[in-house]
Scaffold this motif. Structure first.
Motif, PDB file in Angstrom:
ATOM      1  N   UNK A  52       0.832  -1.206   0.000  1.00  0.00           N
ATOM      2  CA  UNK A  52       0.000   0.000   0.000  1.00  0.00           C
ATOM      3  C   UNK A  52       0.869   1.260   0.000  1.00  0.00           C
ATOM      4  N   UNK A  53       1.964   1.231   0.746  1.00  0.00           N
ATOM      5  CA  UNK A  53       2.868   2.377   0.802  1.00  0.00           C
ATOM      6  C   UNK A  53       3.467   2.650  -0.583  1.00  0.00           C
ATOM      7  N   UNK A  54       3.954   1.613  -1.252  1.00  0.00           N
ATOM      8  CA  UNK A  54       4.545   1.771  -2.587  1.00  0.00           C
ATOM      9  C   UNK A  54       3.495   2.281  -3.572  1.00  0.00           C
ATOM     10  N   UNK A  55       2.288   1.756  -3.508  1.00  0.00           N
ATOM     11  CA  UNK A  55       1.205   2.238  -4.402  1.00  0.00           C
ATOM     12  C   UNK A  55       0.904   3.713  -4.147  1.00  0.00           C
ATOM     13  N   UNK A  56       0.892   4.101  -2.889  1.00  0.00           N
ATOM     14  CA  UNK A  56       0.628   5.498  -2.533  1.00  0.00           C
ATOM     15  C   UNK A  56       1.723   6.408  -3.090  1.00  0.00           C
ATOM     16  N   UNK A  57       2.994   5.990  -2.949  1.00  0.00           N
ATOM     17  CA  UNK A  57       4.099   6.785  -3.511  1.00  0.00           C
ATOM     18  C   UNK A  57       3.928   6.944  -5.016  1.00  0.00           C
ATOM     19  N   UNK A  58       3.653   5.835  -5.708  1.00  0.00           N
ATOM     20  CA  UNK A  58       3.498   5.893  -7.165  1.00  0.00           C
ATOM     21  C   UNK A  58       2.354   6.823  -7.565  1.00  0.00           C
ATOM     22  N   UNK A  59       1.225   6.692  -6.900  1.00  0.00           N
ATOM     23  CA  UNK A  59       0.066   7.522  -7.241  1.00  0.00           C
ATOM     24  C   UNK A  59       0.338   8.998  -6.974  1.00  0.00           C
ATOM     25  N   UNK A  60       0.991   9.287  -5.864  1.00  0.00           N
ATOM     26  CA  UNK A  60       1.245  10.681  -5.489  1.00  0.00           C
ATOM     27  C   UNK A  60       2.196  11.366  -6.461  1.00  0.00           C
ATOM     28  N   UNK A  61       3.203  10.635  -6.949  1.00  0.00           N
ATOM     29  CA  UNK A  61       4.240  11.287  -7.762  1.00  0.00           C
ATOM     30  C   UNK A  61       4.157  10.976  -9.245  1.00  0.00           C
ATOM     31  N   UNK A  62       3.205  10.167  -9.677  1.00  0.00           N
ATOM     32  CA  UNK A  62       3.046   9.860 -11.106  1.00  0.00           C
ATOM     33  C   UNK A  62       2.899  11.116 -11.959  1.00  0.00           C
ATOM     34  N   UNK A  63       2.148  12.126 -11.522  1.00  0.00           N
ATOM     35  CA  UNK A  63       2.014  13.328 -12.352  1.00  0.00           C
ATOM     36  C   UNK A  63       3.325  14.097 -12.544  1.00  0.00           C
ATOM     37  N   UNK A  64       4.304  13.857 -11.686  1.00  0.00           N
ATOM     38  CA  UNK A  64       5.579  14.567 -11.777  1.00  0.00           C
ATOM     39  C   UNK A  64       6.551  13.935 -12.754  1.00  0.00           C
TER      40      UNK A  64
END
Length: 179
Positions: A52-64
């Motif tokens: 869940x932590x890795x998914x959250x990181x990916x989702x948060x920074x994907x737009x960057x």
């Protein structure tokens, strides 16, 4: 995906591979790591928390598109993931992202004392400056002498204690202007 490389390190996206998730869990389930992180330090309690932590990181920074993120620090030659380096907007006192960019690091205790935090953070800072960033900040919980030492090795200037970021938590703050 490789984000950047240094002499000894490969900095890349965290993945949902079993090895990465096991390492995320091993790092962030340790109080000696977690106690320095966040307004209310929390250790991961189950291996599923790592995914869940890795998914959250990916989702948060994907737009960057790789400009900012939370990335794995892999040691060249051994493949050992030493920990995490991050480059991201500092959350303000209201926890909303600010325009101020932070460099940070979270390493597994088995990787402390090898210079990996400094090397990975320097690579992230160099990358950010090459991308046009004018200055970069680091924030450290009071008492975390190892991380304060990393800021010194990076050449950062201490700004003193502040509560302007991370929901008002008191932190030691540091800045490094682009050369």
């Amino acid at each position: 995906m490789t984000i950047f490389e240094t002499e000894r390190l490969l900095v890349r996206e965290w993945t949902e591979s079993p090895a990465d998730l096991e390492r995320v869990f091993d790092i962030y389930s340790r109080w000696e790591v977690a106690r320095w992180l966040g307004a209310e330090p929390r250790v991961l309690e189950a291996p599923s928390d790592a995914a869940e932590m890795v998914r959250r990181w990916h989702a948060r920074y994907a737009p960057d598109a790789g400009r900012y993120g939370v990335w794995a620090i892999e040691v060249r030659g051994t493949g050992l993931v030493a920990g995490t380096v991050l480059l991201k907007a500092l959350p303000g006192a209201d926890n909303e992202p600010t325009s101020e960019i932070e460099v940070g690091w979270h390493l597994h205790p088995d990787s402390w004392g090898h210079g990996y935090a400094t090397e990975a953070a320097r690579g992230a800072v160099d990358r950010a400056f090459a991308d046009g960033l004018a200055e970069i900040y680091a924030v450290v919980k009071p008492g975390n002498e190892a991380s304060i030492a990393v800021t010194g090795r990076l050449g950062m200037t201490p700004l003193g204690r502040t509560n302007r970021w991370y929901g008002g938590v008191e932190l030691e703050s540091f800045v490094l202007p682009r050369p």
